[in-house]
Write a protein that holds these residues in place. Structure first.
Motif, PDB file in Angstrom:
ATOM      1  N   GLU A  17      -0.248  -3.652  -8.351  1.00 57.28           N
ATOM      2  CA  GLU A  17       1.174  -3.471  -8.639  1.00 57.28           C
ATOM      3  C   GLU A  17       1.596  -2.016  -8.415  1.00 57.28           C
ATOM      4  OE1 GLU A  17       4.087  -4.608 -12.399  1.00 57.28           O
ATOM      5  OE2 GLU A  17       1.939  -5.007 -12.543  1.00 57.28           O
ATOM      6  N   ALA A  18       0.737  -1.086  -8.833  1.00 58.18           N
ATOM      7  CA  ALA A  18       1.042   0.340  -8.666  1.00 58.18           C
ATOM      8  C   ALA A  18       1.062   0.728  -7.188  1.00 58.18           C
ATOM      9  CB  ALA A  18       0.029   1.189  -9.435  1.00 58.18           C
ATOM     10  N   VAL A  19       0.125   0.210  -6.411  1.00 52.38           N
ATOM     11  CA  VAL A  19       0.105   0.495  -4.967  1.00 52.38           C
ATOM     12  C   VAL A  19       1.361  -0.069  -4.319  1.00 52.38           C
ATOM     13  CG1 VAL A  19      -1.070  -0.043  -2.794  1.00 52.38           C
ATOM     14  CG2 VAL A  19      -2.406   0.677  -4.785  1.00 52.38           C
ATOM     15  N   ALA A  20       1.698  -1.316  -4.635  1.00 49.12           N
ATOM     16  CA  ALA A  20       2.889  -1.944  -4.043  1.00 49.12           C
ATOM     17  C   ALA A  20       4.154  -1.169  -4.400  1.00 49.12           C
ATOM     18  CB  ALA A  20       2.995  -3.388  -4.516  1.00 49.12           C
ATOM     19  N   LEU A  21       4.256  -0.699  -5.635  1.00 48.00           N
ATOM     20  CA  LEU A  21       5.435   0.059  -6.047  1.00 48.00           C
ATOM     21  C   LEU A  21       5.518   1.389  -5.304  1.00 48.00           C
ATOM     22  CD1 LEU A  21       7.964   0.343  -7.741  1.00 48.00           C
ATOM     23  CD2 LEU A  21       6.525   1.189  -9.609  1.00 48.00           C
ATOM     24  N   HIS A  22       4.398   2.097  -5.174  1.00 47.40           N
ATOM     25  CA  HIS A  22       4.403   3.354  -4.414  1.00 47.40           C
ATOM     26  C   HIS A  22       4.846   3.119  -2.972  1.00 47.40           C
ATOM     27  CE1 HIS A  22       2.255   5.648  -7.530  1.00 47.40           C
ATOM     28  NE2 HIS A  22       2.711   6.694  -6.879  1.00 47.40           N
ATOM     29  N   LEU A  23       4.354   2.051  -2.354  1.00 44.82           N
ATOM     30  CA  LEU A  23       4.739   1.753  -0.974  1.00 44.82           C
ATOM     31  C   LEU A  23       6.225   1.394  -0.879  1.00 44.82           C
ATOM     32  CD1 LEU A  23       1.594  -0.212   0.215  1.00 44.82           C
ATOM     33  CD2 LEU A  23       2.290   2.101   0.891  1.00 44.82           C
ATOM     34  N   ALA A  24       6.747   0.675  -1.857  1.00 44.61           N
ATOM     35  CA  ALA A  24       8.174   0.337  -1.868  1.00 44.61           C
ATOM     36  C   ALA A  24       9.027   1.591  -2.031  1.00 44.61           C
ATOM     37  CB  ALA A  24       8.472  -0.657  -2.989  1.00 44.61           C
ATOM     38  N   LYS A  26       8.141   4.607  -1.158  1.00 38.29           N
ATOM     39  CA  LYS A  26       8.015   5.337   0.115  1.00 38.29           C
ATOM     40  C   LYS A  26       9.015   4.789   1.133  1.00 38.29           C
ATOM     41  CE  LYS A  26       4.976   5.871   4.057  1.00 38.29           C
ATOM     42  NZ  LYS A  26       5.498   5.106   5.156  1.00 38.29           N
ATOM     43  N   GLU A  27       9.116   3.487   1.246  1.00 39.29           N
ATOM     44  CA  GLU A  27      10.049   2.877   2.204  1.00 39.29           C
ATOM     45  C   GLU A  27      11.497   3.223   1.860  1.00 39.29           C
ATOM     46  OE1 GLU A  27       9.332   1.372   5.110  1.00 39.29           O
ATOM     47  OE2 GLU A  27       7.295   1.986   4.607  1.00 39.29           O
ATOM     48  N   LYS A  28      11.849   3.148   0.585  1.00 41.84           N
ATOM     49  CA  LYS A  28      13.213   3.488   0.152  1.00 41.84           C
ATOM     50  C   LYS A  28      13.542   4.938   0.472  1.00 41.84           C
ATOM     51  CE  LYS A  28      14.222   0.830  -3.996  1.00 41.84           C
ATOM     52  NZ  LYS A  28      14.480   0.989  -5.428  1.00 41.84           N
ATOM     53  N   ALA A  29      12.573   5.807   0.202  1.00 42.90           N
ATOM     54  CA  ALA A  29      12.805   7.242   0.371  1.00 42.90           C
ATOM     55  C   ALA A  29      12.763   7.657   1.835  1.00 42.90           C
ATOM     56  CB  ALA A  29      11.773   8.038  -0.430  1.00 42.90           C
ATOM     57  N   GLY A  30      12.158   6.850   2.684  1.00 46.13           N
ATOM     58  CA  GLY A  30      12.064   7.201   4.099  1.00 46.13           C
ATOM     59  C   GLY A  30      11.198   8.425   4.333  1.00 46.13           C
ATOM     60  N   HIS A  31      10.072   8.497   3.645  1.00 48.46           N
ATOM     61  CA  HIS A  31       9.192   9.656   3.787  1.00 48.46           C
ATOM     62  C   HIS A  31       8.769   9.798   5.249  1.00 48.46           C
ATOM     63  CE1 HIS A  31       5.875  12.430   3.205  1.00 48.46           C
ATOM     64  NE2 HIS A  31       6.492  12.763   2.099  1.00 48.46           N
ATOM     65  N   PRO A  32       9.059  10.957   5.885  1.00 44.86           N
ATOM     66  CA  PRO A  32       8.883  11.089   7.332  1.00 44.86           C
ATOM     67  C   PRO A  32       7.466  11.407   7.806  1.00 44.86           C
ATOM     68  CG  PRO A  32       9.783  13.101   6.439  1.00 44.86           C
ATOM     69  CD  PRO A  32       9.672  12.129   5.287  1.00 44.86           C
ATOM     70  N   LEU A  33       6.641  11.977   6.971  1.00 42.89           N
ATOM     71  CA  LEU A  33       5.327  12.439   7.397  1.00 42.89           C
ATOM     72  C   LEU A  33       4.220  11.592   6.772  1.00 42.89           C
ATOM     73  CD1 LEU A  33       6.043  16.259   7.210  1.00 42.89           C
ATOM     74  CD2 LEU A  33       5.799  14.886   9.267  1.00 42.89           C
ATOM     75  N   PRO A  34       2.957  11.861   7.101  1.00 44.42           N
ATOM     76  CA  PRO A  34       1.875  11.042   6.558  1.00 44.42           C
ATOM     77  C   PRO A  34       1.938  10.893   5.031  1.00 44.42           C
ATOM     78  CG  PRO A  34       1.010  12.434   8.268  1.00 44.42           C
ATOM     79  CD  PRO A  34       2.452  12.856   8.046  1.00 44.42           C
ATOM     80  N   PHE A  35       1.653   9.687   4.599  1.00 40.85           N
ATOM     81  CA  PHE A  35       1.700   9.284   3.191  1.00 40.85           C
ATOM     82  C   PHE A  35       0.489   8.384   2.987  1.00 40.85           C
ATOM     83  CE2 PHE A  35       2.808   6.315  -0.130  1.00 40.85           C
ATOM     84  CZ  PHE A  35       3.653   6.993  -0.994  1.00 40.85           C
ATOM     85  N   ARG A  36      -0.415   8.790   2.104  1.00 40.38           N
ATOM     86  CA  ARG A  36      -1.650   8.038   1.903  1.00 40.38           C
ATOM     87  C   ARG A  36      -1.823   7.696   0.431  1.00 40.38           C
ATOM     88  NH1 ARG A  36      -2.373  11.998   5.504  1.00 40.38           N
ATOM     89  NH2 ARG A  36      -2.951  13.523   3.956  1.00 40.38           N
ATOM     90  N   ILE A  37      -2.384   6.516   0.182  1.00 43.91           N
ATOM     91  CA  ILE A  37      -2.722   6.094  -1.177  1.00 43.91           C
ATOM     92  C   ILE A  37      -4.207   5.769  -1.186  1.00 43.91           C
ATOM     93  CG2 ILE A  37      -2.382   4.367  -2.978  1.00 43.91           C
ATOM     94  CD1 ILE A  37       0.435   3.940  -1.892  1.00 43.91           C
TER      95      ILE A  37
END
Length: 97
Positions: A17-24, A26-37
């Motif tokens: 759930e925490a991973v899915a929320l972080h990814l959601a 990230k998508e909302k924020a439109g993070h432009p550079l590498p993003f890793r979990i």
């Protein structure tokens, strides 16, 4: 280049759930550079690390100021905090290469 690294202890049984929320988020924020979990398989239990890269500290500050100006950011943070144990950390690292 800098890396912002957040480390969280996720409540037992809530990692997916925490991973899915972080990814959601990230998508909302439109993070432009590498993003890793990452999450731990060996080591402390229920640990998640999130890394985000930025060209500079100025870009980091601008990105988060814009994100915090969004009307829904508080709801996302509240959902995230519901999944975490107290004691998260945030570090800023200079990326050598």
């Amino acid at each position: 280049m800098i890396v912002s690294r957040w480390t969280h202890t996720v409540k037992l049984g809530r990692m997916e759930e925490a991973v899915a929320l972080h990814l959601a988020i990230k998508e909302k924020a439109g993070h432009p550079l590498p993003f890793r979990i990452y999450w731990s398989d060996i080591g402390r239990f229920s640990v998640m690390a999130v890394e985000m890269e930025y060209e500079s500290l100025a870009e980091y500050e601008t990105f988060w100021a814009e994100w915090a100006a969004r009307p829904d950011w508080g709801a996302d943070v509240a959902k995230l905090f519901d999944l975490l144990e107290p004691g998260s950390t945030q570090e800023i690292w200079n990326l050598a290469g």
